[in-house]
Design an enzyme around this catalytic site. Structure first.
Site, mmCIF file in Angstrom:
data_model
loop_
_atom_site.group_PDB
_atom_site.id
_atom_site.type_symbol
_atom_site.label_atom_id
_atom_site.label_comp_id
_atom_site.label_asym_id
_atom_site.label_seq_id
_atom_site.Cartn_x
_atom_site.Cartn_y
_atom_site.Cartn_z
ATOM 1 N N GLY A 164 0.782 -1.222 0.000
ATOM 2 C CA GLY A 164 0.000 0.000 0.000
ATOM 3 C C GLY A 164 0.817 1.276 0.000
ATOM 4 O O GLY A 164 0.315 2.345 0.343
ATOM 5 N N LEU A 203 12.131 3.196 -11.496
ATOM 6 C CA LEU A 203 11.778 3.373 -12.907
ATOM 7 C C LEU A 203 10.980 4.663 -13.057
ATOM 8 O O LEU A 203 10.041 4.914 -12.301
ATOM 9 C CB LEU A 203 10.970 2.174 -13.399
ATOM 10 C CG LEU A 203 11.668 0.814 -13.254
ATOM 11 C CD1 LEU A 203 10.739 -0.318 -13.687
ATOM 12 C CD2 LEU A 203 12.953 0.781 -14.067
ATOM 13 N N HIS A 235 -0.104 5.070 -4.437
ATOM 14 C CA HIS A 235 0.176 3.643 -4.614
ATOM 15 C C HIS A 235 -1.070 2.761 -4.470
ATOM 16 O O HIS A 235 -0.949 1.536 -4.408
ATOM 17 C CB HIS A 235 1.261 3.174 -3.640
ATOM 18 C CG HIS A 235 2.536 3.958 -3.733
ATOM 19 N ND1 HIS A 235 3.405 3.839 -4.790
ATOM 20 C CD2 HIS A 235 3.065 4.891 -2.906
ATOM 21 C CE1 HIS A 235 4.440 4.658 -4.604
ATOM 22 N NE2 HIS A 235 4.254 5.306 -3.479
ATOM 23 N N LYS A 237 -4.545 1.449 -6.228
ATOM 24 C CA LYS A 237 -5.170 1.360 -7.541
ATOM 25 C C LYS A 237 -6.535 2.048 -7.541
ATOM 26 O O LYS A 237 -7.300 1.942 -6.589
ATOM 27 C CB LYS A 237 -5.318 -0.109 -7.936
ATOM 28 C CG LYS A 237 -3.984 -0.843 -8.022
ATOM 29 C CD LYS A 237 -4.192 -2.339 -8.122
ATOM 30 C CE LYS A 237 -2.868 -3.084 -8.077
ATOM 31 N NZ LYS A 237 -3.050 -4.545 -8.004
ATOM 32 N N GLU A 287 5.931 -8.041 -6.959
ATOM 33 C CA GLU A 287 5.367 -8.836 -5.874
ATOM 34 C C GLU A 287 4.347 -9.822 -6.428
ATOM 35 O O GLU A 287 3.929 -9.727 -7.585
ATOM 36 C CB GLU A 287 4.702 -7.949 -4.815
ATOM 37 C CG GLU A 287 3.478 -7.203 -5.300
ATOM 38 C CD GLU A 287 2.849 -6.352 -4.220
ATOM 39 O OE1 GLU A 287 3.209 -6.519 -3.036
ATOM 40 O OE2 GLU A 287 1.997 -5.504 -4.537
ATOM 41 N N ARG A 291 -3.922 -14.344 -3.397
ATOM 42 C CA ARG A 291 -5.350 -14.234 -3.051
ATOM 43 C C ARG A 291 -6.116 -13.744 -4.268
ATOM 44 O O ARG A 291 -5.525 -13.420 -5.298
ATOM 45 C CB ARG A 291 -5.529 -13.235 -1.906
ATOM 46 C CG ARG A 291 -4.891 -11.873 -2.218
ATOM 47 C CD ARG A 291 -5.246 -10.811 -1.210
ATOM 48 N NE ARG A 291 -4.420 -9.618 -1.352
ATOM 49 C CZ ARG A 291 -4.582 -8.664 -2.248
ATOM 50 N NH1 ARG A 291 -5.548 -8.791 -3.152
ATOM 51 N NH2 ARG A 291 -3.797 -7.608 -2.281
#
Length: 452
Positions: A164, A203, A235, A237, A287, A291
């Site tokens: 997060g 990046l 960070h 979405k 990552e 889930r």
């Protein structure tokens, strides 16, 4: 197949799981805090059990209460959804010790992928491309300076147990690195109880691309294409779509097979998402989430495959009947996360929904547990629901999304709907020309447009 599943979650994902169970003929148990007594999934479940007061640590994270609910109702499996205990390896082990099935991966895989450093090492070993960076945790400023000099500035300091955006700091130059390390460690310790950090190459303008996988734990695994989750704020979405506007079919097949092969080599069980940063034609592993994802509906819309259904089936020991050639991608899908947040300050806006009308028509799906008269509690995340739209092409999808957003009504609380009404009419979005930093810059440069 399972006879009765306890849904150890709340909100829209709990309702989504309940619907899948009903279609499979499986009895359901809804657990809830006192704040969620009127939740839709509680109303629709075959049985419900109150597991504690509003704070999550006393209810949805209360393992003894969840075990007691399983025992009282005779549930033989638990679906954790996402968040809460979904990626808690110890919880999966405790359920196994009590002869209750955990609908998710093996505990060892949850544990490996939950540690960012170990996950990166595992990805490298399995042939998945990774972002250049430290081989493990950084133990001193001197070591950090050495690694940063090797990979080149700017660098990103990341918490090993992070998520997060917490415990994540950018060092543009060598002079910035010491402060970035100190701040990241402090944030990581406060948020996760672990101050371990590592370094990665920063990046400049990457996209966030993730690959959906599904395995049966027997060496059979497939991928279901990618999702582009590059529109983010802090960070987190905000908007997800499939397929990505910048990935070619050949790239999809290549990175998809790379990931699917890795899952086969791991004997991975269930659904999972391997997340990448993508820049200049290259994928870099960041990552893996072991889930179901919030954004899984966009994959379901373009493949026609029910991911929760498949997740339950393989967890029950059934083989994965889908082959890679069975996965066919049709059209384009976009998901908007509608949150109970003020459209300019983004502060949470809990409260009672006085009027609620969801859009309809061809290609429209709304995953939400909200209804008129429902009160959004202040104790949990602010997600009201997810608007998912599908079209034959991306242009058709965007046109349909504009119409759906204009139809969507949520009164009584503030929501992020005005933000999406602005974004869907913005040139860069229409052209698919954005990266993970784009939304933050857009909001900073056009603060008046936050509110639409």
């Amino acid at each position: 197949m399972f006879k009765k599943i306890l849904i150890a979650n709340r909100g829209e994902i709990a309702l989504r799981i309940l619907r899948a169970c009903k279609e499979l003929g499986i009895a359901t148990v809804a657990v809830h805090s006192t704040a969620d007594a009127d939740a839709m999934h509680v109303r629709l479940a075959d049985e419900s059990v109150c597991i504690g007061p509003p704070p999550a640590r006393e209810s949805y994270l209360n393992v003894p209460s969840l075990l007691a609910a399983c025992e009282i109702t005779g549930a033989d499996a638990v679906h954790p959804g996402y968040g809460f205990l979904a990626e808690n390896a110890r919880f999966a082990e405790i359920l196994k010790d009590h002869n209750i099935h955990f609908i998710g991966p093996k505990a060892e895989h949850i544990r490996i992928m939950g540690d960012k450093i170990e996950a990166k090492k595992t990805a490298q070993r399995l042939g998945i491309p990774v972002v250049p960076g430290s081989d493990g945790g950084i133990t001193s400023d001197e070591e950090a300076q050495r690694v940063a000099a090797e990979i080149g500035f700017p660098v990103l300091v990341k918490a090993a147990a992070g998520g997060g955006g917490r415990g994540m700091k950018v060092a543009m130059t060598a002079d910035d690195l010491s402060q970035a390390l100190s701040t990241a460690r402090s944030e990581a310790k406060a948020a996760f109880g672990d101050d371990a950090v590592y370094l990665e190459k920063y990046l400049a303008k990457p996209r966030h691309i993730e690959v959906q996988v599904l395995g049966d734990g027997r060496g059979h695994a497939i991928h279901l294409g990618e999702r582009d989750c590059s529109l983010q704020r802090r960070h987190q979405k905000v908007w997800e779509e499939a397929p990505s506007p910048v990935i070619t079919p050949a790239q999809r097949a290549e990175i998809g097979e790379t990931v699917a092969k890795a899952m086969r080599d791991m004997n991975y069980l269930g659904v999972g998402t391997v997340e990448f940063l993508y820049e200049d034609g290259n994928f870099y592993f960041i990552e893996m989430n072991t889930r179901i994802q919030v954004e899984h509906p966009v994959t379901e819309m373009v493949t026609g495959i029910d991911l929760i259904n498949e997740q339950i089936r393989v967890a029950a020991g059934e083989p994965l009947n889908l082959r890679q050639e069975d996965v066919v991608f049709e059209g384009h899908a976009i998901e908007c996360r509608v949150n109970a947040e003020h459209p300019t300050t983004f502060r949470p806006s809990p409260g009672r929904i006085t009027h609620y009308h969801v859009p309809g028509g061809l290609g429209i799906r709304v995953d939400s547990n909200a209804y008129q008269g429902y009160s959004i509690p202040p104790h949990y995340d602010s997600l009201v629901g997810k608007l998912i739209v599908h079209g034959k092409t991306r242009d058709e999808c965007l046109m349909r999304l504009r119409r759906a957003l204009d139809e969507f009504v949520v009164d009584g609380i503030d929501t992020t709907l005005p933000l999406f009404r602005t974004l869907v009419r913005t040139k860069a979005i229409a052209e698919g020309q954005y990266d993970i930093h784009w939304l933050e810059h857009f909001l900073a440069e056009h603060p008046e447009k936050k509110a639409g």
